[in-house]
Motif scaffolding. Structure first.
Motif, PDB file in Angstrom:
ATOM      1  N   ASN A  62       0.824  -1.205   0.000  1.00 50.55           N
ATOM      2  CA  ASN A  62       0.000   0.000   0.000  1.00 50.55           C
ATOM      3  C   ASN A  62       0.862   1.261   0.000  1.00 50.55           C
ATOM      4  N   ARG A  63       0.302   2.328  -0.609  1.00 51.13           N
ATOM      5  CA  ARG A  63       0.942   3.647  -0.560  1.00 51.13           C
ATOM      6  C   ARG A  63      -0.139   4.704  -0.395  1.00 51.13           C
ATOM      7  N   VAL A  64       0.067   5.610   0.533  1.00 52.75           N
ATOM      8  CA  VAL A  64      -0.818   6.768   0.685  1.00 52.75           C
ATOM      9  C   VAL A  64       0.030   8.032   0.623  1.00 52.75           C
ATOM     10  N   GLN A  65      -0.530   9.080   0.035  1.00 49.35           N
ATOM     11  CA  GLN A  65       0.194  10.338  -0.141  1.00 49.35           C
ATOM     12  C   GLN A  65      -0.660  11.500   0.352  1.00 49.35           C
ATOM     13  N   THR A  66      -0.034  12.364   1.108  1.00 49.89           N
ATOM     14  CA  THR A  66      -0.686  13.593   1.561  1.00 49.89           C
ATOM     15  C   THR A  66       0.208  14.783   1.232  1.00 49.89           C
ATOM     16  N   VAL A  67      -0.449  15.917   0.969  1.00 48.56           N
ATOM     17  CA  VAL A  67       0.253  17.161   0.643  1.00 48.56           C
ATOM     18  C   VAL A  67      -0.135  18.203   1.679  1.00 48.56           C
ATOM     19  N   GLU A  68       0.835  18.958   2.119  1.00 48.46           N
ATOM     20  CA  GLU A  68       0.631  19.978   3.146  1.00 48.46           C
ATOM     21  C   GLU A  68      -0.518  20.919   2.774  1.00 48.46           C
ATOM     22  N   ASP A  69      -1.443  21.122   3.735  1.00 48.03           N
ATOM     23  CA  ASP A  69      -2.594  22.026   3.605  1.00 48.03           C
ATOM     24  C   ASP A  69      -3.598  21.583   2.547  1.00 48.03           C
ATOM     25  N   VAL A  70      -3.528  20.319   2.118  1.00 50.16           N
ATOM     26  CA  VAL A  70      -4.520  19.775   1.199  1.00 50.16           C
ATOM     27  C   VAL A  70      -5.424  18.838   1.979  1.00 50.16           C
ATOM     28  N   GLN A  71      -6.738  19.018   1.817  1.00 51.11           N
ATOM     29  CA  GLN A  71      -7.714  18.316   2.646  1.00 51.11           C
ATOM     30  C   GLN A  71      -7.767  16.814   2.380  1.00 51.11           C
ATOM     31  N   TYR A  72      -7.475  16.423   1.149  1.00 57.05           N
ATOM     32  CA  TYR A  72      -7.603  15.014   0.773  1.00 57.05           C
ATOM     33  C   TYR A  72      -6.250  14.424   0.372  1.00 57.05           C
ATOM     34  N   GLY A  73      -6.102  13.140   0.681  1.00 54.00           N
ATOM     35  CA  GLY A  73      -4.921  12.407   0.255  1.00 54.00           C
ATOM     36  C   GLY A  73      -5.293  11.352  -0.773  1.00 54.00           C
ATOM     37  N   THR A  74      -4.307  10.738  -1.362  1.00 54.78           N
ATOM     38  CA  THR A  74      -4.538   9.686  -2.352  1.00 54.78           C
ATOM     39  C   THR A  74      -4.004   8.357  -1.834  1.00 54.78           C
ATOM     40  N   LEU A  75      -4.599   7.287  -2.318  1.00 52.39           N
ATOM     41  CA  LEU A  75      -4.188   5.957  -1.873  1.00 52.39           C
ATOM     42  C   LEU A  75      -4.044   5.022  -3.070  1.00 52.39           C
ATOM     43  N   ASP A  76      -3.187   4.036  -2.894  1.00 51.07           N
ATOM     44  CA  ASP A  76      -2.940   2.992  -3.893  1.00 51.07           C
ATOM     45  C   ASP A  76      -2.746   1.697  -3.116  1.00 51.07           C
ATOM     46  N   LYS A  77      -3.725   0.797  -3.216  1.00 49.35           N
ATOM     47  CA  LYS A  77      -3.680  -0.460  -2.471  1.00 49.35           C
ATOM     48  C   LYS A  77      -3.631  -1.629  -3.441  1.00 49.35           C
ATOM     49  N   ARG A  78      -2.622  -2.509  -3.252  1.00 52.23           N
ATOM     50  CA  ARG A  78      -2.440  -3.649  -4.138  1.00 52.23           C
ATOM     51  C   ARG A  78      -2.400  -4.937  -3.316  1.00 52.23           C
ATOM     52  N   SER A  79      -3.102  -5.930  -3.815  1.00 56.18           N
ATOM     53  CA  SER A  79      -3.160  -7.219  -3.126  1.00 56.18           C
ATOM     54  C   SER A  79      -2.918  -8.334  -4.137  1.00 56.18           C
ATOM     55  N   SER A  80      -2.124  -9.332  -3.730  1.00 53.35           N
ATOM     56  CA  SER A  80      -1.808 -10.467  -4.594  1.00 53.35           C
ATOM     57  C   SER A  80      -2.035 -11.763  -3.829  1.00 53.35           C
TER      58      SER A  80
END
Length: 429
Positions: free
Chosen positions: A189-207
């Motif tokens: 999994n990877r999650v990303q947040t940016v300073e002063d931005v309300q929403y973050g992004t996610l990338d979830k991978r399962s095998s």
């Protein structure tokens, strides 16, 4: 009593082995995770070598060794050996900026071996094959000088169930084969947040991964002067052909609450990534040792693996490439007097070894190698051929160059090897 202990261990293993998180290493992000199947505690404390075999210990690395199982009880010959291993690993991680520490406790294996007749033995069991368990944070800035945080975390791993058979087809010459079925789930999994931005992004991978491999062995163990013995072995662990059924989710989440805002399944069929293959290359091991029966033994092994051909198309790993892997291990044991009536320490087994592994991973063009020193003790149990094995390993993996991570670890192992005889013939006087 022994059978009750084994039943309890099996119940524990069936609920705990598959679910355990066996690694906390950042290097478990790569490939199929940290490789965990390193043999019994006895093997591990001799640097991981696998050519030695005797009549009362299982050797999970060398199926030909099952041909040597068996004890003569009066007019009966046979033996059933149960073995289980536990470990606690304390690790510290450091780069050029900071350091951290963590620990993990694992059930290493649970196995049973049986001598069917002189020169023929079988074994079966379950153990972890690989483990994924990492949680890393990286920080950078974007074009607007805003702070960007990327968190990478994953868990899961693969287990293996196996069946082995060993047969001595000529004096001092034995063969063996192990069939391994590997299965499990890898989460990245990877999650990303940016300073002063309300929403973050996610990338979830399962095998979901499963597949077979086989381990073939040939042992040659001639004796000299009725007490010395040569141990020579060749082992070939064939390519593991693993199939992976993959899923991927991407989306956004609220930074303050962590709640998902919009998450969608990626159409991996269109990308030809729904089903992928993981081919773990063949490993060949050559071993040579020498010793005196029930007294001492020293030996060394060299292994090589064509990791340069390994790929994982589903999980991107920047700055990573593979080259051929190899390892060298050296170790042995000493027993002062196995038949001493007094002096418990004389009947103990003292083991030690070392190993150096070139994993085949290159990060930022730096080799990720591992070096370990091992030592331990075999503690005989009163009135039986069973024993308790304690072991320790101290070592280092990785490097600090280019701000990579160096691991220093101290591992404590506990193994129990219990011996009993089944199918004892009943006699009426």
């Amino acid at each position: 009593m022994i059978k009750k202990i084994v039943i309890a261990i099996v119940c524990f293993a069936s609920t705990g082995l598959y679910a355990q998180n066996g690694s906390v290493s950042p290097y478990s992000y790569f490939g199929i995770g940290d490789i965990q199947s390193k043999g019994t505690i006895e093997n591990q404390m001799m640097g991981g070598i696998g050519m030695f075999a005797d009549s009362i210990h299982l050797n999970l690395k060398n199926p030909a060794a099952y041909s040597g199982l068996g004890i003569k009880y009066g007019e009966d010959f046979g033996n059933t050996t149960y073995t289980v291993g536990l470990s606690h690993n304390r690790l510290s991680f450091a780069n050029n900026i900071e350091s951290q520490s963590n620990s993990v406790t694992n059930l290493e294996y649970i196995a049973v071996g049986m001598a069917l007749k002189k020169g023929l033995g079988i074994g079966f069991g379950i153990m972890p094959y690989s483990s994924v368990g990492y949680d890393m944070l990286s920080e950078s800035t974007n074009g607007n000088d805003d702070r960007v945080l990327n968190r990478y975390y994953g868990d899961g791993g693969l287990n293996k169930v196996y069946f082995s058979i060993g047969y001595e087809f000529m004096d001092d010459l034995s063969v063996g084969v192990t069939a391994n079925f590997n299965f499990g789930t890898l989460e990245n999994n990877r999650v990303q947040t940016v300073e002063d931005v309300q929403y973050g992004t996610l990338d979830k991978r399962s095998s979901k991964v499963n597949g077979m491999d086989f381990n073939y062995a040939l042992n040659y163990t001639p004796s000299f002067k009725d007490k010395y013995r040569l141990f020579a072995s060749v082992r070939v662990n064939t390519q593991a052909n693993l199939t992976s059924k993959n899923t991927k989710e991407i989306g956004s989440f609220a930074v303050n609450s962590g709640a998902n805002i919009e998450v969608v399944d990626v159409n991996l069929d269109a990308l030809n990534l729904r089903h992928t293959e993981l081919k773990v290359p063949t490993t060949t091991t050559l071993g040579l040792g020498f010793g005196e029966d029930r007294k001492w033994f020293v030996g060394g092994e060299y292994s090589f693996q064509g990791m340069g051909s390994f790929t994982n198309d589903f999980v991107d790993a920047p700055n990573l490439r593979y080259q051929d892997a190899s390892s060298f291990a050296f170790g042995g044991f000493y027993i002062p007097d196995y038949s001493a009536f007094s002096g418990y320490f004389k009947r103990m087994t003292y083991r030690a070894g070392l190993r150096f592994d070139k994993t085949g991973m290159l990060l930022k063009e730096h080799e990720i190698n591992n070096f370990g020193i091992t030592f331990g003790f075999g503690l005989p149990m009163r009135g039986s051929f069973s024993n308790l094995n304690l072991g320790f390993e101290v070592g280092r993996k990785g490097t600090k160059y280019d701000n990579l991570i160096e691991e220093n670890y101290f591992k404590v192992n506990v193994g129990l090897s219990l011996n009993d005889i089944w199918f004892r013939k009943r006699r009426i006087n």
